[in-house]
Design an enzyme around this catalytic site. Sequence first.
Site, short mmCIF file in Angstrom:
data_model
loop_
_atom_site.label_atom_id
_atom_site.label_comp_id
_atom_site.label_asym_id
_atom_site.label_seq_id
_atom_site.Cartn_x
_atom_site.Cartn_y
_atom_site.Cartn_z
N THR A 196 -14.21 35.21 79.78
CA THR A 196 -13.09 35.37 80.66
C THR A 196 -11.97 34.39 80.20
O THR A 196 -12.12 33.28 79.43
CB THR A 196 -13.64 34.45 81.85
OG1 THR A 196 -14.56 35.42 82.29
CG2 THR A 196 -12.60 34.57 82.98
N GLY A 239 -17.08 30.84 74.92
CA GLY A 239 -17.80 31.89 74.00
C GLY A 239 -19.18 31.79 73.94
O GLY A 239 -19.61 30.77 73.06
N THR A 244 -27.77 34.95 86.44
CA THR A 244 -28.29 35.93 87.22
C THR A 244 -29.03 35.26 88.29
O THR A 244 -29.63 34.28 88.19
CB THR A 244 -29.14 37.20 86.55
OG1 THR A 244 -30.28 36.35 86.02
CG2 THR A 244 -28.25 37.76 85.55
N GLU A 264 -22.72 33.67 85.20
CA GLU A 264 -23.19 32.33 85.38
C GLU A 264 -24.78 32.00 85.75
O GLU A 264 -24.60 31.16 86.59
CB GLU A 264 -22.17 31.38 85.93
CG GLU A 264 -20.74 31.31 85.31
CD GLU A 264 -19.80 29.99 85.61
OE1 GLU A 264 -20.39 29.01 85.76
OE2 GLU A 264 -18.91 30.20 85.56
N GLU A 301 -31.87 36.28 89.24
CA GLU A 301 -33.35 36.38 88.49
C GLU A 301 -33.36 34.77 87.94
O GLU A 301 -34.62 34.10 88.06
CB GLU A 301 -33.63 37.27 87.57
CG GLU A 301 -33.72 38.61 88.36
CD GLU A 301 -32.69 39.24 88.88
OE1 GLU A 301 -31.26 38.98 88.20
OE2 GLU A 301 -32.43 40.06 89.80
N ARG A 332 -8.83 47.95 115.66
CA ARG A 332 -9.17 49.32 115.64
C ARG A 332 -9.96 49.75 116.91
O ARG A 332 -10.82 49.01 117.19
CB ARG A 332 -10.09 49.64 114.36
CG ARG A 332 -10.81 50.95 114.26
CD ARG A 332 -9.98 52.04 113.51
NE ARG A 332 -10.94 52.86 113.33
CZ ARG A 332 -10.22 54.25 112.66
NH1 ARG A 332 -9.02 54.16 112.36
NH2 ARG A 332 -11.14 55.05 112.69
N GLY A 352 -27.68 37.91 77.03
CA GLY A 352 -27.07 37.39 78.27
C GLY A 352 -27.93 35.97 78.82
O GLY A 352 -27.78 35.07 78.47
#
Lengths: 399, 259
Positions: free
Chosen positions: A173, A125, A383, A381, A385, A286, A132
């Site tokens: 999670t 947690g 970003t 985990e 950035e 296809r 974030g």
Amino acid sequence: MISYALSDEHQELRQTVAAFARDVVRPVIAGYYERGEFPYDVVARMAKLGLFGLPFPAEFGGMDGDLFALGLALEELARVDSSVAITLEAAVALGAMPIYRFGTEAQRRRWLPDLCSGERLAAFGLTEAGGGSDIPGGMRTTARLETAGSAAGAGRPAGAGEWVIDGTKSFITNSGTAITSLVTVLAITGGHPGGPREISAVVVPAGTPGLTVGREYSKVGWCASDTRELAFASCRVPEDHLLGPRGRGYAQFLEILDEGRIAIAALAVGLAQGCVDECLRYTGERAAFGHRLGHYQAIRFKLADMEARTHSARLAWYDAAARLVAGEPVKRQAAMAKLLASNAAMDNARDATQIFGGYGFMNEFPVGRFYRDAKVLEIGEGTSEVQRMIIARELGVPD
Amino acid sequence: MNIVVCVKQVPDTWAERTLRPEDSRLDRASVDGVINELDEYAIEEGLRLAEAHEGEVTILTMGPDKASESIRKALSMGADKAVHVIDDGLAGSDALQTSAVLAQVLGRIGFDLVILGAESTDARMGVMAAMLAERLGVPQVSLASKVEVDGTALRIHRQRDYGYDKVEASLPAVISVVEKINEPRYPSFKGIMAAKKKPVETVTLADTGLDAGQVGLAAAATEVVSFANRPPRQAGTVVKDEGDGGTKAAEFLAGQKFI
């Protein structure tokens, strides 16, 4: 010289997990995904395979493997489905790893065997609604120690203090499954207003009074994985549930972050490869305008690009993992692997969906799931950035 | 209990499989080799019996160098050791010759129980258990969907169209198994690592005591005279519902023995 040639044992593990994903996961996972249901039976079979103990020593019930072994397993699972892969990744790299890395002998003996066997899952947690990428700046959750010496805990015998946790954690999670064992919570445990805050890690076993597990989020992707909000209201755990030294919580987290990034990169490569697999099959079956899809250069070039992206991203995670196993610094390589691999996953998912046309927009086809599952890889985990920030900093770009 | 599981490496059933035009033999080079699917059930049953009766499982394979991959996988699943019969002179041997070789080796290493998959996915002869039992002079109990061992008594369920027969024999014996019998385990990473250290004995043609003239393609009792591609799939049967569609569909399924 760093070598990332796979050993025979790693090759066999890869083949075993590939067969498992094909025979056990693939036939059933679309149904779980559609229903937003956690696949307990699939997870139980992953546990039986020993996947949850891969990077841990045998003395704690682990498999004596390494990060390579975990990455290969994640890649092969995500090639078929990302929900079960992220369940494994979070349970191992975020859940059990901090206990193994920072736990006392007693804590390891108490919690690791169940986690290594996969009978129970651990969660981590960190993220909060207000923070974030900017953790710890946005952290509000607090843990207050009540001991014999403190006013609230007066009269307690020494060592019998309690941590009292208040706050909420977001997007956690594995935090609300029927087999969740514990959540390691990062919380503010001291410091002065305006000054640096003291952050520590505290283990909260599932079912502790004061811990409320929220409803399963409605997610765009990873729909067969368990992600919840956790609320702590005067949630009390014994003093010995502190994980690692007081005030080291955030620094410890940064230490295991590189491994987590490499693991996520491996998972992303699996998704990118899964897109190639599906398209190879589909372009042979296809037909359009009198030829199989594979006849057309527009399709062939797309597939060539998809394959090249997958390959370069795979080399990036192999390289980072090999360096980490060799004990070399990997901050930059781990960040690059995660950036490249999540890009490859996104790009391949978009191209694969386009190749599948209308069928690509249907949830019953794997590429539709791949499309939905890819986006979060650019977010979770760290970003993309944040990865770029790290790479630029490691590169020494003057600011 | 000394259990020997006979394992054959076959071309991956998921791949396109062909025969070689020059000698009508299976093209093994161009596809990955895997353990014959039913043999995985045989290994699993061997492991379960060994766990229940404090036995030991030996894997017996005849095949080229590449077959060592299948041996390693069987050892990764948990078998204790392996015997690999490998000799260029054995190439092209048919079922009769293979059974002669395996029987020689089995006679030498000894056994309480020999377990095989009921057939291989490449040649699909389904005769090896019978041939081995005959050559070894022990009972054959075939198509087992359940196996029980009690002392030297062996009881199996023999899979039939209508259900199963209960068949009894005494050890030592040869049994062949069907896929209903169990669900084979996947090797764990620990098993994969442990397999490296398990003994694999290599046996040559000379070691078996058989004469080179008895085995191999030239001396085979059977011969592939010709082969052709599988004909294209026939159009399916269309059942038109005129009030009795359910009955007709059921009749069709019953005719095909699906129900």
